[in-house]
Design a protein around this motif. Structure first.
Motif, PDB file in Angstrom:
ATOM      1  N   ASP A 282      -6.019  -0.706  -4.783  1.00  0.00           N
ATOM      2  CA  ASP A 282      -5.225  -1.293  -3.752  1.00  0.00           C
ATOM      3  C   ASP A 282      -6.400  -2.090  -3.053  1.00  0.00           C
ATOM      4  O   ASP A 282      -7.419  -1.855  -2.466  1.00  0.00           O
ATOM      5  CB  ASP A 282      -5.038  -0.275  -2.572  1.00  0.00           C
ATOM      6  N   GLU A 283      -6.173  -3.519  -3.234  1.00  0.00           N
ATOM      7  CA  GLU A 283      -7.161  -4.515  -2.963  1.00  0.00           C
ATOM      8  C   GLU A 283      -8.521  -4.006  -3.147  1.00  0.00           C
ATOM      9  O   GLU A 283      -9.358  -4.114  -2.365  1.00  0.00           O
ATOM     10  CB  GLU A 283      -6.873  -4.808  -1.388  1.00  0.00           C
TER      11      GLU A 283
ATOM     12  N   THR B 169       0.792  -1.208  -0.092  1.00  0.00           N
ATOM     13  CA  THR B 169       0.079   0.055  -0.073  1.00  0.00           C
ATOM     14  C   THR B 169       0.811   1.217  -0.012  1.00  0.00           C
ATOM     15  O   THR B 169       0.542   2.096  -0.769  1.00  0.00           O
ATOM     16  CB  THR B 169      -0.908  -0.011   1.251  1.00  0.00           C
TER      17      THR B 169
HETATM   18 MG   LIG Z   1      -2.181  -2.753   2.077  1.00  0.00          MG
END
Ligand SMILES: [Mg+2]
Ligand SMILES: Nc1ncnc2c1ncn2[C@@H]1O[C@H](COP(=O)(O)OP(=O)(O)O)[C@@H](O)[C@H]1O
Lengths: 216, 367
Positions: free
Chosen positions: B164-165, B46
């Motif tokens: 991000d995910e 991240t």
């Molecule tokens: Mg993360």
């Protein structure tokens, strides 16, 4: 039962005077609340940015809250004399705490994730405040304003001691002149007005909470 | 094929107090490429992603976006030019879906009409009905909200997307659906995508290349086949034993198609001497080139005609989207050694065999 009939008669005879006084009372509260919003919200925003400032300011406004209203009014007479202005100032000082505190708390509870998403989309500082933080903390800020307003509506009955108008005058005059009709009419009116105001603002609050509800 | 570099990291560090959470990461992403970053929780994925749009400033090294050093750009402008999708609750709850999608266009004060048209276009792109535009995020399911998140990131038509995910918070069925939609979308929009995930299958499926991170370092980078064949112990452990089949499930048989097999149109003549290429059988197609069956060379007479009804009719051709894993299963369980493959228009494309599948493994194997 007799007293209620007296009160009713007084109400019928002095309707205009009563509503005028209630109007003064209301205007005093409205002005106080407006000033509280104009000062309290920016202060709340400001202190949400730094921990140290937050402690100092919340502590300071909290002190006003703990001063008994009569003591505060007495103090204000010594520096400002009598009249509407010191009464207004007293109400503003009392109303600040809930608004400042709720603004600060409201802004701090905006989820980090939401702010981060906005940041990622390219908001600048002002846009973050006006498009994200304030709208999302609005329910909490509004609740603070509601508390300040309703509280000020009861507190404003004390304004009579400082020579300002308002429903306190009707009640005090009723007591002083042993006019139970006048006294009771004043009391009932102020109670009905307070409850109605609370209900009205409560209803608005409810609408606001629902519209802005953060429930996913 | 050389393509422009869209995003480049050169020896990038991120240090918090004393902890180095990103440590000397370098990579470059070509325009239109999907790079997946994967690794254990806390390894710095991240942080790496957020340094690209400078939500987190880097401590050392250089980050270039379209060749320009990000520290020389206005961060607000930089972020507006890059789409950003995060795991969830990224939608603004007090705005309608339409206002959410148009958030960036509104920040840049684009005309109202353009905003409305764009929102309508995008809601369809991500497969939601147009009347959702007037709803609030809380009225949508997790998967639907995530679709809106993708639509919002696309609104200003950025060349780069950071994700991000993005599908981490939805159920596995929805996740698979969203992955498929993203890949279908990517075929037309061709964005440069940096995609963070902790799901290896997702990485195999979506990534053109996959970067594996560990304790702030980028320890491996390559295509899924390259990673599966890696000699690195950490990489092998991380992607696990079953990974080969996961990878094969993401590669279509078009990669291993043999097109050199001789074919003949039904009723036409065949020139045995010149066209056999070493095969013993000839595939028979109809007049529109759809697969019909095959015929042994012995059943072609001297004049090049198929004798009698010698055509062996086997099952229909398989679609080109068939994954290599499915093809191998089909051959194993169906007792066959090859499968015919056709395009959407049923036109015969080639055949897949055990050998051609195995060829992929050895060709891309090693490091
Ligand atoms: Mg993360
Ligand atoms: N603001 C911060 N201060 C200190 N450490 C942080 C901060 N943000 C993240 N970290 C640390 O940096 C490391 C990498 O975090 P992150 O990039 O979010 O990992 P990942 O996304 O791979 O799970 C973690 O160990 C995390 O604890």
């Amino acid at each position: 039962m007799e007293v209620f009939i007296q009160a009713w008669n007084y109400f019928l005879n002095r309707r205009e005077f009563l509503f005028e006084t209630l109007g003064d009372h209301f205007m005093l509260v409205v002005w106080a609340t407006l000033i509280v919003i104009i000062i309290g919200v920016p202060v709340g925003i400001l202190i949400s940015r730094t921990d140290r400032l937050k402690e100092i300011v919340i502590g300071t406004v909290g002190v006003f809250y703990t001063i008994p209203i009569l003591a505060l009014l007495g103090f204000l007479i010594t520096i400002m004399g009598v009249g509407t202005r010191p009464a207004l100032l007293a109400l503003v000082l009392y109303g600040l705490l809930p608004v400042v505190r709720n603004t600060c708390v409201g802004i701090l509870q905006v989820p980090e994730m939401t702010k981060e998403a906005a940041l990622g989309m390219g908001v600048n500082n002002l846009q973050m405040l006006f498009k994200v933080e304030l709208p999302l903390s609005f329910p909490v800020i509004f609740a603070g304003i509601r508390t300040a307003m309703v509280m000020n509506f009861s507190l404003a009955t004390y304004a009579v001691f400082i020579g300002a108008g308002g429903m306190g005058r009707v009640i005090m005059q009723g007591i002083r002149t042993y006019n139970t009709g006048m006294l009771l009419a004043g009391i009932i009116l102020v109670v009905v007005a307070t409850v109605s105001l609370d209900r009205l603002v409560g209803y608005l609050d409810n609408r606001v909470q629902r519209k802005f509800s953060l429930v996913e | 094929m050389t393509r422009e570099i869209s995003v480049e990291l050169r020896n990038v560090d991120k240090v918090y107090d004393t902890a180095k959470v990103v440590d000397g990461v370098s990579f470059s992403i070509k325009k239109g490429e999907v790079l997946v970053l994967i690794g254990p929780s806390g390894c710095g994925k991240t942080t790496t992603l957020k340094m690209i749009n400078q939500i987190i400033p880097h401590t050392a090294g250089n980050i270039l976006v379209n060749g320009e050093d990000v520290t020389k750009l206005d961060p607000v402008e930089l972020r507006r030019s890059i789409g950003y999708v995060i795991q969830y609750i990224g939608l603004l709850p007090h705005l309608t879906i339409e206002e959410n999608i148009n958030f960036v266009l509104q920040l840049t004060k684009r005309p109202k009409k353009e905003q409305q048209e764009r929102a309508l276009e995008l809601i369809e792109t991500v497969g939601l009905p147009a009347d959702y535009l007037k709803r609030f995020p809380r009225a949508l399911s997790g998967g639907q909200q995530q679709r809106v998140g993708v639509a919002r990131a696309l609104a200003a038509d950025p060349a780069i997307l950071l994700m991000d995910e993005p599908f981490g918070a939805v159920d596995p069925l929805t996740r698979e659906q969203l992955q498929n939609e993203l890949m279908r979308l990517q075929e037309t929009i061709k964005k440069t995508i940096v995609f963070v995930t902790h799901d290896m299958q997702e990485a195999f499926k979506i990534g053109d290349r996959i970067g594996i991170m560990k304790e702030g370092k980028l320890v491996a980078m390559g295509s899924s086949m390259e990673l599966v064949n890696s000699d690195d112990e950490f990489v092998r452990d991380f992607i696990g034993r079953g990974a080969l089949f996961d990878v094969l499930d993401t590669i279509s048989v078009t990669r291993v198609l043999r097109k050199d097999i001789p074919t003949i149109r039904e009723g036409e003549h065949f020139d045995k001497e010149s066209k056999m290429n070493g095969w013993d059988n000839i595939l028979v197609l109809d007049e529109r080139d759809a697969f019909l069956g095959y015929v042994s060379i012995e059943n072609i007479d001297a004049s090049g005609k198929i004798s009698g009804d010698a055509v062996q009719r086997v099952a229909d051709a398989f679609p080109a989207e068939l994954s290599i894993k499915k093809a191998i299963e089909e051959m194993l369980y169906g007792g066959r050694t090859w499968l015919p493959v056709a395009g959407d228009d049923r036109v015969f494309k080639g055949i897949v065999t055990f050998d051609s599948c195995a060829g992929l493994l050895s060709k891309e194997g090693g490091s």
